[in-house]
Design a protein around this motif. Structure first.
Motif, mmCIF file in Angstrom:
data_model
loop_
_atom_site.group_PDB
_atom_site.id
_atom_site.type_symbol
_atom_site.label_atom_id
_atom_site.label_comp_id
_atom_site.label_asym_id
_atom_site.label_seq_id
_atom_site.Cartn_x
_atom_site.Cartn_y
_atom_site.Cartn_z
ATOM 1 N N TRP A 200 -46.395 32.741 74.425
ATOM 2 C CA TRP A 200 -46.525 34.008 75.140
ATOM 3 C C TRP A 200 -46.748 35.161 74.156
ATOM 4 N N ARG A 201 -47.715 36.031 74.448
ATOM 5 C CA ARG A 201 -47.883 37.261 73.671
ATOM 6 C C ARG A 201 -47.044 38.339 74.345
ATOM 7 N N VAL A 202 -45.880 38.643 73.754
ATOM 8 C CA VAL A 202 -44.947 39.577 74.366
ATOM 9 C C VAL A 202 -45.128 40.999 73.843
ATOM 10 N N ALA A 203 -45.835 41.154 72.742
ATOM 11 C CA ALA A 203 -46.163 42.468 72.184
ATOM 12 C C ALA A 203 -47.439 42.321 71.381
ATOM 13 N N ASN A 204 -47.971 43.446 70.919
ATOM 14 C CA ASN A 204 -49.248 43.413 70.210
ATOM 15 C C ASN A 204 -49.211 42.521 68.980
ATOM 16 N N LYS A 205 -48.075 42.480 68.298
ATOM 17 C CA LYS A 205 -47.957 41.709 67.054
ATOM 18 C C LYS A 205 -46.907 40.608 67.126
ATOM 19 N N LEU A 206 -46.490 40.240 68.332
ATOM 20 C CA LEU A 206 -45.434 39.241 68.460
ATOM 21 C C LEU A 206 -45.755 38.217 69.538
ATOM 22 N N ARG A 207 -45.651 36.925 69.160
ATOM 23 C CA ARG A 207 -45.768 35.824 70.107
ATOM 24 C C ARG A 207 -44.494 34.983 70.056
ATOM 25 N N LEU A 208 -44.052 34.522 71.224
ATOM 26 C CA LEU A 208 -42.916 33.623 71.326
ATOM 27 C C LEU A 208 -43.384 32.292 71.889
ATOM 28 N N ALA A 209 -42.772 31.195 71.440
ATOM 29 C CA ALA A 209 -43.239 29.865 71.841
ATOM 30 C C ALA A 209 -42.067 28.947 72.136
ATOM 31 N N LEU A 210 -42.305 28.022 73.058
ATOM 32 C CA LEU A 210 -41.414 26.902 73.337
ATOM 33 C C LEU A 210 -42.234 25.632 73.130
ATOM 34 N N ASP A 211 -41.695 24.690 72.361
ATOM 35 C CA ASP A 211 -42.405 23.454 72.032
ATOM 36 C C ASP A 211 -41.487 22.287 72.387
ATOM 37 N N VAL A 212 -41.892 21.433 73.328
ATOM 38 C CA VAL A 212 -41.071 20.293 73.735
ATOM 39 C C VAL A 212 -41.921 19.023 73.676
ATOM 40 N N GLY A 213 -41.284 17.886 73.388
ATOM 41 C CA GLY A 213 -42.049 16.655 73.311
ATOM 42 C C GLY A 213 -41.182 15.418 73.308
ATOM 43 N N LEU A 214 -41.842 14.274 73.415
ATOM 44 C CA LEU A 214 -41.190 12.983 73.303
ATOM 45 C C LEU A 214 -42.063 12.074 72.452
ATOM 46 N N THR A 215 -41.417 11.108 71.832
ATOM 47 C CA THR A 215 -42.123 10.244 70.900
ATOM 48 C C THR A 215 -41.474 8.868 70.850
ATOM 49 N N THR A 216 -42.185 7.921 70.274
ATOM 50 C CA THR A 216 -41.636 6.589 70.055
ATOM 51 C C THR A 216 -40.428 6.666 69.139
ATOM 52 N N ILE A 234 -43.797 34.156 66.244
ATOM 53 C CA ILE A 234 -44.902 34.355 65.310
ATOM 54 C C ILE A 234 -45.207 35.843 65.268
ATOM 55 N N ILE A 235 -45.053 36.444 64.091
ATOM 56 C CA ILE A 235 -45.258 37.877 63.904
ATOM 57 C C ILE A 235 -46.558 38.093 63.143
ATOM 58 N N SER A 236 -47.463 38.865 63.709
ATOM 59 C CA SER A 236 -48.742 39.165 63.048
ATOM 60 C C SER A 236 -48.553 40.384 62.161
ATOM 61 N N ALA A 237 -48.318 40.141 60.863
ATOM 62 C CA ALA A 237 -48.129 41.247 59.927
ATOM 63 C C ALA A 237 -49.429 42.006 59.699
ATOM 64 N N SER A 238 -50.562 41.290 59.786
ATOM 65 C CA SER A 238 -51.886 41.899 59.659
ATOM 66 C C SER A 238 -52.884 40.964 60.321
ATOM 67 N N ASP A 239 -54.175 41.342 60.279
ATOM 68 C CA ASP A 239 -55.201 40.477 60.871
ATOM 69 C C ASP A 239 -55.301 39.138 60.144
ATOM 70 N N SER A 240 -54.885 39.086 58.896
ATOM 71 C CA SER A 240 -55.033 37.868 58.098
ATOM 72 C C SER A 240 -53.716 37.161 57.803
ATOM 73 N N LEU A 241 -52.587 37.736 58.197
ATOM 74 C CA LEU A 241 -51.291 37.168 57.816
ATOM 75 C C LEU A 241 -50.355 37.094 59.012
ATOM 76 N N ASP A 242 -49.842 35.878 59.277
ATOM 77 C CA ASP A 242 -48.813 35.651 60.290
ATOM 78 C C ASP A 242 -47.549 35.160 59.612
ATOM 79 N N ILE A 243 -46.416 35.616 60.101
ATOM 80 C CA ILE A 243 -45.118 35.127 59.644
ATOM 81 C C ILE A 243 -44.485 34.362 60.799
ATOM 82 N N GLY A 244 -44.065 33.133 60.536
ATOM 83 C CA GLY A 244 -43.513 32.288 61.589
ATOM 84 C C GLY A 244 -42.088 31.864 61.294
#
Length: 276
Positions: A200-216, A234-244
């Motif tokens: 989800w993009r919750v702000a101009n420079k901030l995305r939040l994520a949920l990741d779920v899965g199953l495996t062998t 995931i924070i977009s510090a600039s157009d070329s740099l993301d901090i996760g």
């Protein structure tokens, strides 16, 4: 204890997932451009008590040793066509250390986005994991035979939300003359992985994520499938740099993860993605 905590030994996404997630997305780096993903993670086990220390596993990395790990996964990606990228990845383990190289999980992968429009994308990602040393396998850092796999990736895009789906098969071979970590149980080598990650993009420079899965579940004497759940920012510090940053729990089933009432393992991760 060990067989329960080995639940997610070989989730085969060691190279260029959608950091800091385990699930990959269908996008590719544009032709002629580059991307570097440099992260740090630490793992821990929970619920084992003092009688026995369960092996620590970390989905997204092939670590299955008997103690917490601290490591730096690194991936370099190059766009070689409008819809194809090549990637090289490895992981440097600061802990555990021993009479073996700290560099493991050397992966070569190619992602081909074979269909797309403005709202969705489909991609295939074959990969080869180069063999580690027998000493690395015995320490739980790597597998001492080459592995290979292919991931089918689907992404759906809306204005504020995107959802990614992965379905992957990998052949996870190991040298049967040596233990894997501290274990003696024969492991399954045909590994299946399925996951979903809404972002989800919750702000101009901030995305939040949920990741779920199953495996062998690798130990052949245990249940066939197991689960993980991960939350990330995931924070977009600039157009070329993301901090996760992300935090993940893995266990025999989703009930244990939600209630935090049984044996489970966790991974905390932070780092950056740089595009140039």
């Amino acid at each position: 204890m060990r067989s329960i905590a080995l639940l997610l030994l070989l989730i085969p996404l060691v190279c260029n997932a959608f950091e800091p997630l385990n699930t990959d997305d269908a996008g590719t780096v544009p032709k002629g451009l580059n991307q570097i993903e440099q992260y740090f993670f630490t793992t821990a086990s929970h619920g084992g008590g003092s009688a026995s220390t369960p092996d620590v596993i970390t989905p997204g990395e092939e670590y299955f040793g008997g103690q917490g790990a601290k490591a730096f996964p690194f991936t370099y990606i190059r766009g070689v066509a409008d819809n194809v990228e090549l990637s090289l990845g490895t992981t440097y383990f600061a802990a555990p250390r021993g009479n073996f190289s700290p560099l493991s999980n050397k992966v070569i992968a190619m992602k081909w986005r074979f269909a797309e429009n403005d709202q969705w994308g489909l991609a295939l990602k074959p990969s080869i994991t180069l063999p580690g040393s027998p000493q690395q396998q015995a320490a739980g850092l790597d597998l001492a035979l080459p592995n290979y796999g292919v991931n089918l990736i689907a992404s759906r895009y809306w204005d504020l939300v995107e959802v990614h789906f992965n379905a992957m098969y990998s052949k996870s071979l190991y040298n049967t003359n040596y233990q894997i970590g501290a274990g003696v149980t024969e492991n399954r080598t045909n590994i299946w992985f399925f996951s979903m990650a809404p972002v989800w993009r919750v702000a101009n420079k901030l995305r939040l994520a949920l990741d779920v899965g199953l495996t062998t579940n690798p130990p052949s004497t245990e249940q066939y499938l197991s689960n993980y759940a991960l939350v990330a920012a995931i924070i977009s510090a600039s157009d070329s740099l993301d901090i996760g940053i992300s935090y993940m729990k893995s266990a025999a089933n989703m009930g244990i993860i939600i209630s935090n009432s049984g044996i489970n393992a966790s991974r905390s991760e932070i780092g950056f993605t740089w595009r140039f």
